[in-house]
Design a protein around this motif. Structure first.
Motif, mmCIF file in Angstrom:
data_model
loop_
_atom_site.group_PDB
_atom_site.id
_atom_site.type_symbol
_atom_site.label_atom_id
_atom_site.label_comp_id
_atom_site.label_asym_id
_atom_site.label_seq_id
_atom_site.Cartn_x
_atom_site.Cartn_y
_atom_site.Cartn_z
ATOM 1 N N THR A 155 9.747 -4.108 1.333
ATOM 2 C CA THR A 155 10.539 -3.769 2.528
ATOM 3 C C THR A 155 11.749 -3.941 2.048
ATOM 4 O OG1 THR A 155 9.087 -4.393 4.403
ATOM 5 C CG2 THR A 155 11.369 -4.229 4.872
ATOM 6 N N HIS A 181 1.713 0.217 -4.148
ATOM 7 C CA HIS A 181 2.972 0.796 -4.245
ATOM 8 C C HIS A 181 3.756 0.405 -5.529
ATOM 9 C CE1 HIS A 181 2.854 1.331 0.202
ATOM 10 N NE2 HIS A 181 3.370 2.242 -0.043
ATOM 11 N N ILE A 219 6.665 0.514 -7.882
ATOM 12 C CA ILE A 219 8.087 0.339 -7.904
ATOM 13 C C ILE A 219 8.823 0.610 -9.079
ATOM 14 C CG2 ILE A 219 9.985 -1.135 -6.917
ATOM 15 C CD1 ILE A 219 8.297 -2.162 -4.892
ATOM 16 N N LYS A 266 17.522 -0.750 -2.303
ATOM 17 C CA LYS A 266 17.622 0.101 -3.235
ATOM 18 C C LYS A 266 17.766 -0.789 -4.594
ATOM 19 C CE LYS A 266 17.132 3.451 -0.348
ATOM 20 N NZ LYS A 266 15.826 4.050 -0.164
ATOM 21 N N ILE A 280 9.621 4.734 -5.661
ATOM 22 C CA ILE A 280 8.512 4.172 -5.051
ATOM 23 C C ILE A 280 7.493 5.204 -4.815
ATOM 24 C CG2 ILE A 280 7.640 2.851 -3.333
ATOM 25 C CD1 ILE A 280 10.234 1.722 -2.802
ATOM 26 N N ARG A 306 12.942 -1.368 -0.506
ATOM 27 C CA ARG A 306 13.001 0.054 0.311
ATOM 28 C C ARG A 306 14.881 0.120 0.764
ATOM 29 N NH1 ARG A 306 7.150 0.735 3.165
ATOM 30 N NH2 ARG A 306 6.330 2.132 1.784
ATOM 31 N N GLU A 307 14.997 -0.863 1.660
ATOM 32 C CA GLU A 307 16.158 -0.811 2.504
ATOM 33 C C GLU A 307 17.196 -1.019 1.657
ATOM 34 O OE1 GLU A 307 15.788 -3.983 5.045
ATOM 35 O OE2 GLU A 307 14.450 -2.725 6.287
#
Length: 212
Positions: free
Chosen positions: A76, A150, A152, A82, A143, A79-80
Protein backbone atom coordinates in the motif's frame (compact mmCIF):
# COMPACT_ATOMS: atom_id res chain seq x y z
CA UNK A 1 10.68 -38.15 -7.31
CA UNK A 2 8.61 -36.09 -9.74
CA UNK A 3 6.07 -33.64 -8.34
CA UNK A 4 3.42 -31.83 -10.34
CA UNK A 5 2.57 -28.55 -8.53
CA UNK A 6 -0.95 -28.78 -9.93
CA UNK A 7 -1.49 -31.79 -7.65
CA UNK A 8 -0.60 -29.83 -4.51
CA UNK A 9 -2.36 -27.23 -2.42
CA UNK A 10 -0.82 -23.70 -2.44
CA UNK A 11 0.83 -24.11 0.97
CA UNK A 12 2.61 -27.30 -0.11
CA UNK A 13 3.83 -25.61 -3.30
CA UNK A 14 5.15 -22.72 -1.20
CA UNK A 15 7.02 -25.11 1.09
CA UNK A 16 8.71 -26.75 -1.90
CA UNK A 17 9.70 -23.40 -3.40
CA UNK A 18 11.01 -21.89 -0.19
CA UNK A 19 12.91 -25.06 0.69
CA UNK A 20 14.48 -25.52 -2.74
CA UNK A 21 15.41 -21.94 -3.59
CA UNK A 22 17.96 -21.34 -0.83
CA UNK A 23 19.68 -19.46 0.58
CA UNK A 24 17.73 -16.31 -0.20
CA UNK A 25 18.79 -12.78 0.68
CA UNK A 26 16.42 -10.76 2.84
CA UNK A 27 15.18 -7.31 1.92
CA UNK A 28 14.22 -5.42 5.06
CA UNK A 29 11.88 -2.97 3.38
CA UNK A 30 11.06 0.37 4.96
CA UNK A 31 8.22 2.56 3.73
CA UNK A 32 6.06 5.41 4.96
CA UNK A 33 2.32 5.90 4.67
CA UNK A 34 0.56 9.01 3.41
CA UNK A 35 -0.12 9.82 7.06
CA UNK A 36 3.59 9.68 7.89
CA UNK A 37 3.55 6.32 9.71
CA UNK A 38 6.80 4.39 9.19
CA UNK A 39 6.72 0.70 8.38
CA UNK A 40 9.48 -1.92 8.12
CA UNK A 41 9.05 -5.58 7.12
CA UNK A 42 11.27 -8.41 5.79
CA UNK A 43 10.88 -10.09 2.38
CA UNK A 44 13.01 -13.01 1.24
CA UNK A 45 11.50 -13.17 -2.24
CA UNK A 46 14.11 -10.62 -3.26
CA UNK A 47 16.90 -10.22 -5.81
CA UNK A 48 18.54 -8.00 -8.45
CA UNK A 49 16.37 -7.37 -11.51
CA UNK A 50 18.75 -5.24 -13.58
CA UNK A 51 22.34 -4.02 -13.45
CA UNK A 52 21.82 -0.97 -15.65
CA UNK A 53 19.82 0.82 -14.46
CA UNK A 54 20.38 -0.69 -10.99
CA UNK A 55 17.03 -2.25 -10.17
CA UNK A 56 15.88 -4.53 -7.36
CA UNK A 57 12.77 -6.68 -7.15
CA UNK A 58 10.76 -7.94 -4.20
CA UNK A 59 7.65 -10.09 -4.22
CA UNK A 60 4.91 -9.13 -1.77
CA UNK A 61 2.27 -11.72 -1.03
CA UNK A 62 -1.16 -11.58 0.54
CA UNK A 63 -1.82 -11.13 4.24
CA UNK A 64 -1.32 -14.11 6.53
CA UNK A 65 -4.15 -16.08 8.11
CA UNK A 66 -5.10 -13.48 10.72
CA UNK A 67 -5.13 -10.79 8.02
CA UNK A 68 -6.48 -12.90 5.17
CA UNK A 69 -7.81 -10.86 2.29
CA UNK A 70 -5.92 -7.72 3.28
CA UNK A 71 -3.16 -5.86 1.45
CA UNK A 72 0.17 -5.57 3.23
CA UNK A 73 1.18 -2.11 4.38
CA UNK A 74 4.41 -2.35 2.38
CA UNK A 75 2.51 -2.72 -0.89
CA UNK A 76 0.00 0.00 0.00
CA UNK A 77 2.73 2.47 0.98
CA UNK A 78 4.80 1.84 -2.14
CA UNK A 79 1.74 2.24 -4.36
CA UNK A 80 0.92 5.56 -2.73
CA UNK A 81 4.38 7.04 -2.18
CA UNK A 82 6.20 5.55 -5.20
CA UNK A 83 9.37 4.77 -3.25
CA UNK A 84 10.91 2.52 -0.58
CA UNK A 85 14.21 1.54 1.04
CA UNK A 86 15.83 -1.90 1.09
CA UNK A 87 17.93 -2.41 4.22
CA UNK A 88 20.28 -5.40 4.37
CA UNK A 89 19.86 -7.78 7.32
CA UNK A 90 22.84 -9.08 9.29
CA UNK A 91 22.99 -11.83 11.89
CA UNK A 92 23.22 -9.23 14.66
CA UNK A 93 19.85 -7.79 13.58
CA UNK A 94 18.09 -11.13 13.16
CA UNK A 95 15.78 -10.87 16.19
CA UNK A 96 14.65 -7.36 15.33
CA UNK A 97 14.03 -8.44 11.74
CA UNK A 98 11.84 -11.31 12.96
CA UNK A 99 9.88 -9.01 15.29
CA UNK A 100 9.16 -6.75 12.32
CA UNK A 101 7.37 -9.59 10.53
CA UNK A 102 4.57 -9.54 13.12
CA UNK A 103 1.14 -8.31 12.08
CA UNK A 104 0.60 -4.86 13.57
CA UNK A 105 -2.10 -2.26 12.90
CA UNK A 106 -1.32 0.16 10.08
CA UNK A 107 -1.24 3.11 12.50
CA UNK A 108 1.70 1.65 14.48
CA UNK A 109 5.20 2.97 13.79
CA UNK A 110 7.08 -0.31 13.54
CA UNK A 111 10.48 1.29 14.00
CA UNK A 112 9.42 2.69 17.37
CA UNK A 113 7.56 -0.49 18.32
CA UNK A 114 10.64 -2.67 17.77
CA UNK A 115 13.18 -0.15 19.08
CA UNK A 116 14.84 0.61 15.76
CA UNK A 117 16.06 3.99 14.53
CA UNK A 118 14.41 5.52 11.47
CA UNK A 119 16.36 8.32 9.81
CA UNK A 120 15.63 10.47 6.79
CA UNK A 121 16.68 9.22 3.39
CA UNK A 122 18.48 11.51 0.99
CA UNK A 123 16.14 11.24 -2.01
CA UNK A 124 13.02 9.21 -1.18
CA UNK A 125 10.28 9.84 1.36
CA UNK A 126 10.63 6.42 3.01
CA UNK A 127 12.98 6.35 6.01
CA UNK A 128 16.05 4.15 6.15
CA UNK A 129 17.27 2.06 9.05
CA UNK A 130 20.21 3.58 10.94
CA UNK A 131 21.30 0.20 12.30
CA UNK A 132 21.53 -1.43 8.86
CA UNK A 133 25.05 -1.72 7.43
CA UNK A 134 23.71 -1.17 3.90
CA UNK A 135 20.57 0.67 2.81
CA UNK A 136 19.41 1.38 -0.73
CA UNK A 137 16.90 4.08 -1.60
CA UNK A 138 14.61 3.14 -4.48
CA UNK A 139 12.02 4.85 -6.62
CA UNK A 140 9.18 2.72 -7.94
CA UNK A 141 9.61 1.44 -11.49
CA UNK A 142 6.63 -0.90 -11.73
CA UNK A 143 4.29 -3.20 -9.83
CA UNK A 144 3.42 -6.40 -11.67
CA UNK A 145 0.61 -8.65 -10.35
CA UNK A 146 1.38 -12.38 -10.60
CA UNK A 147 -1.37 -14.56 -9.22
CA UNK A 148 -1.91 -13.53 -5.59
CA UNK A 149 1.48 -11.83 -5.35
CA UNK A 150 2.94 -8.57 -6.62
CA UNK A 151 6.41 -8.07 -8.05
CA UNK A 152 7.69 -4.63 -7.07
CA UNK A 153 10.57 -3.26 -9.13
CA UNK A 154 12.50 -0.30 -7.79
CA UNK A 155 15.40 1.67 -9.22
CA UNK A 156 18.27 2.33 -6.81
CA UNK A 157 18.91 6.06 -6.51
CA UNK A 158 21.19 6.09 -3.45
CA UNK A 159 23.43 3.63 -1.60
CA UNK A 160 24.28 4.02 2.09
CA UNK A 161 27.18 1.77 3.11
CA UNK A 162 29.03 1.68 6.44
CA UNK A 163 32.57 2.92 5.85
CA UNK A 164 34.24 -0.21 7.21
CA UNK A 165 32.43 -2.42 4.67
CA UNK A 166 33.50 -0.57 1.51
CA UNK A 167 36.92 -1.67 0.27
CA UNK A 168 38.32 -1.01 -3.21
CA UNK A 169 34.87 -0.50 -4.68
CA UNK A 170 33.47 -3.72 -3.21
CA UNK A 171 31.57 -4.86 -0.12
CA UNK A 172 33.60 -6.90 2.36
CA UNK A 173 31.18 -9.80 2.83
CA UNK A 174 32.97 -11.25 5.83
CA UNK A 175 32.53 -7.99 7.71
CA UNK A 176 28.96 -7.65 6.47
CA UNK A 177 27.91 -11.13 7.74
CA UNK A 178 24.59 -11.13 5.84
CA UNK A 179 21.69 -13.32 6.91
CA UNK A 180 20.04 -15.77 4.50
CA UNK A 181 16.62 -17.42 4.55
CA UNK A 182 16.37 -21.22 4.49
CA UNK A 183 12.71 -22.21 4.18
CA UNK A 184 11.38 -21.34 7.66
CA UNK A 185 14.84 -20.95 9.17
CA UNK A 186 17.83 -18.64 8.77
CA UNK A 187 21.60 -18.92 8.39
CA UNK A 188 24.46 -16.41 8.44
CA UNK A 189 26.95 -16.46 5.58
CA UNK A 190 30.04 -17.79 7.37
CA UNK A 191 32.12 -19.71 4.83
CA UNK A 192 33.24 -17.83 1.72
CA UNK A 193 35.45 -19.34 -1.00
CA UNK A 194 36.28 -18.81 -4.67
CA UNK A 195 36.13 -21.36 -7.50
CA UNK A 196 37.76 -23.47 -8.78
CA UNK A 197 38.93 -24.69 -5.38
CA UNK A 198 40.83 -27.95 -4.93
CA UNK A 199 40.13 -27.85 -1.21
CA UNK A 200 36.38 -27.52 -1.68
CA UNK A 201 35.51 -30.86 -0.05
CA UNK A 202 36.71 -29.60 3.29
CA UNK A 203 33.65 -27.32 3.31
CA UNK A 204 31.29 -30.20 2.61
CA UNK A 205 29.99 -32.78 5.06
CA UNK A 206 30.10 -35.44 2.35
CA UNK A 207 31.34 -35.68 -1.28
CA UNK A 208 29.03 -34.30 -3.93
CA UNK A 209 26.99 -37.03 -5.64
CA UNK A 210 27.38 -36.22 -9.35
CA UNK A 211 25.33 -39.20 -10.48
CA UNK A 212 22.05 -37.27 -10.11
Amino acid sequence: MIINPNDLDPQSVYKLLSGAVVPRPIAWVSTVSQDGIANIAPYSFFTIASRNPPTLVISVGVGTAERAGTVKDTLTNIREQKDFVVNIVTASLANEMQYSSENLPSDVDEFAHIGLTAIDSEVVKAPRLLEAPISMELTLHDIIPIGEDHLILGRVVRYHVKDELYENGKINLEKLAPLGRLAGNYSPVETIFSLPNEQLKQYLKSPVDRSK
